[in-house]
Design a protein around this motif. Structure first.
Motif, short mmCIF file in Angstrom:
data_model
loop_
_atom_site.label_atom_id
_atom_site.label_comp_id
_atom_site.label_asym_id
_atom_site.label_seq_id
_atom_site.Cartn_x
_atom_site.Cartn_y
_atom_site.Cartn_z
N ALA A 34 0.74 -1.19 0.06
CA ALA A 34 -0.04 -0.12 0.21
C ALA A 34 0.66 1.20 0.01
CB ALA A 34 -0.74 0.05 1.24
N PRO A 35 0.57 2.43 -0.61
CA PRO A 35 1.16 3.59 -0.59
C PRO A 35 1.42 3.91 0.92
CG PRO A 35 -0.71 3.83 -1.93
CD PRO A 35 -0.73 2.50 -1.19
N THR A 36 2.52 4.54 1.26
CA THR A 36 2.88 4.87 2.36
C THR A 36 1.99 6.09 2.98
OG1 THR A 36 5.18 4.47 2.03
CG2 THR A 36 4.77 5.95 3.99
N ASP A 37 1.50 6.01 4.29
CA ASP A 37 0.74 6.85 4.86
C ASP A 37 1.56 7.82 5.41
OD1 ASP A 37 -1.16 8.60 6.37
OD2 ASP A 37 -2.10 6.85 7.44
N PRO A 38 1.42 9.24 5.07
CA PRO A 38 2.22 10.36 5.90
C PRO A 38 2.11 10.38 7.20
CG PRO A 38 0.81 11.29 4.07
CD PRO A 38 0.52 9.79 4.17
N LEU A 44 4.99 0.04 7.01
CA LEU A 44 4.95 -0.51 5.68
C LEU A 44 3.57 -1.57 5.54
CD1 LEU A 44 6.08 -0.96 2.59
CD2 LEU A 44 6.85 -3.30 3.47
N VAL A 45 2.75 -1.28 4.67
CA VAL A 45 1.27 -2.08 4.80
C VAL A 45 1.64 -3.01 3.56
CG1 VAL A 45 -1.10 -1.91 4.95
CG2 VAL A 45 0.41 -0.33 6.23
N LEU A 46 1.18 -4.26 3.76
CA LEU A 46 1.17 -5.29 2.72
C LEU A 46 -0.45 -5.50 2.27
CD1 LEU A 46 3.66 -8.06 3.57
CD2 LEU A 46 4.03 -6.15 1.99
N THR A 47 -0.96 -5.39 1.24
CA THR A 47 -2.31 -5.84 0.87
C THR A 47 -2.45 -7.05 0.54
OG1 THR A 47 -1.91 -5.33 -1.39
CG2 THR A 47 -2.59 -3.21 -0.32
N THR A 48 -3.65 -7.56 0.95
CA THR A 48 -3.96 -9.01 0.82
C THR A 48 -5.44 -9.05 0.12
OG1 THR A 48 -5.10 -9.10 2.94
CG2 THR A 48 -2.89 -9.74 2.87
N ILE A 62 10.93 -7.83 -2.95
CA ILE A 62 11.98 -7.16 -2.78
C ILE A 62 12.22 -6.00 -3.52
CG2 ILE A 62 14.58 -7.13 -3.40
CD1 ILE A 62 14.31 -10.24 -2.70
N MET A 63 11.53 -6.00 -4.88
CA MET A 63 11.55 -4.76 -5.71
C MET A 63 10.68 -3.57 -5.30
SD MET A 63 13.83 -5.36 -8.15
CE MET A 63 13.36 -4.00 -9.27
N LEU A 64 9.52 -4.13 -4.32
CA LEU A 64 8.72 -3.04 -4.07
C LEU A 64 9.14 -2.32 -2.79
CD1 LEU A 64 5.20 -4.84 -4.74
CD2 LEU A 64 6.03 -2.92 -6.08
N THR A 65 10.16 -3.08 -2.10
CA THR A 65 10.45 -2.45 -0.74
C THR A 65 12.01 -2.06 -0.95
OG1 THR A 65 11.06 -4.60 -0.25
CG2 THR A 65 8.88 -3.70 0.79
N GLN A 66 12.36 -1.65 -2.10
CA GLN A 66 13.74 -1.37 -2.42
C GLN A 66 14.21 0.00 -1.82
OE1 GLN A 66 14.74 -2.36 -6.40
NE2 GLN A 66 16.73 -1.72 -6.37
N ALA A 67 13.38 0.70 -1.70
CA ALA A 67 13.63 2.50 -1.20
C ALA A 67 14.22 2.15 0.19
CB ALA A 67 12.45 2.94 -1.25
N PRO A 68 15.61 2.73 0.34
CA PRO A 68 16.13 2.56 1.73
C PRO A 68 15.27 3.15 2.77
CG PRO A 68 17.62 3.72 0.26
CD PRO A 68 16.43 3.55 -0.64
N CYS A 73 11.05 0.47 8.17
CA CYS A 73 9.73 0.18 8.57
C CYS A 73 9.27 -1.12 9.13
CB CYS A 73 8.68 0.40 7.14
SG CYS A 73 9.07 1.92 6.55
N THR A 74 8.18 -0.95 10.01
CA THR A 74 7.53 -2.16 10.63
C THR A 74 6.68 -2.84 9.56
OG1 THR A 74 8.02 -1.14 12.70
CG2 THR A 74 6.19 -2.89 12.60
#
Length: 99
Positions: A34-38, A44-48, A62-68, A73-74
């Motif tokens: 999911a897009p990061t909530d400000p 980090l929220v995984l959609t199901t 891995i590709m979706l969470t590549q940003a440092p 994030c939890t």
């Protein structure tokens, strides 16, 4: 569990292994990030979604969470209308099943 820890634990598994979420009713497929909530930038929220939705593969996660910024994030999963924290995973029926 943080993103970096989850990915490190999965490092030895096949990159094409699918990722599911454990649920009392039925296993759910992890379908995306999911897009990061400000208001909660440390989550980090995984959609199901239930079957027959396409489950992410390990390399896709891995590709979706590549940003440092995401690595610290939890990790949570969106199950119905609630956020469920991810504490670990098991390898079951050829898939990574998050708990």
């Amino acid at each position: 569990m943080r993103v970096i820890d989850l990915l490190a634990l999965m490092a030895d598994l096949n990159q094409n292994t699918t990722i599911w979420m454990h649920s009392a009713e039925q296993p759910l497929r992890v379908t995306g990030v999911a897009p990061t909530d400000p208001d909660t930038p440390d989550q980090l929220v995984l959609t199901t979604a239930p079957a027959p939705a396409h489950a992410l593969k390990r390399w896709e996660l891995i590709m979706l969470t590549q940003a440092p910024a995401l690595r610290r994030c939890t990790v949570y999963a969106q199950v119905d209308d609630q956020l469920v924290p991810i504490f670990g995973f098991a390898f079951q029926d050829g898939a990574i099943v998050l708990h």
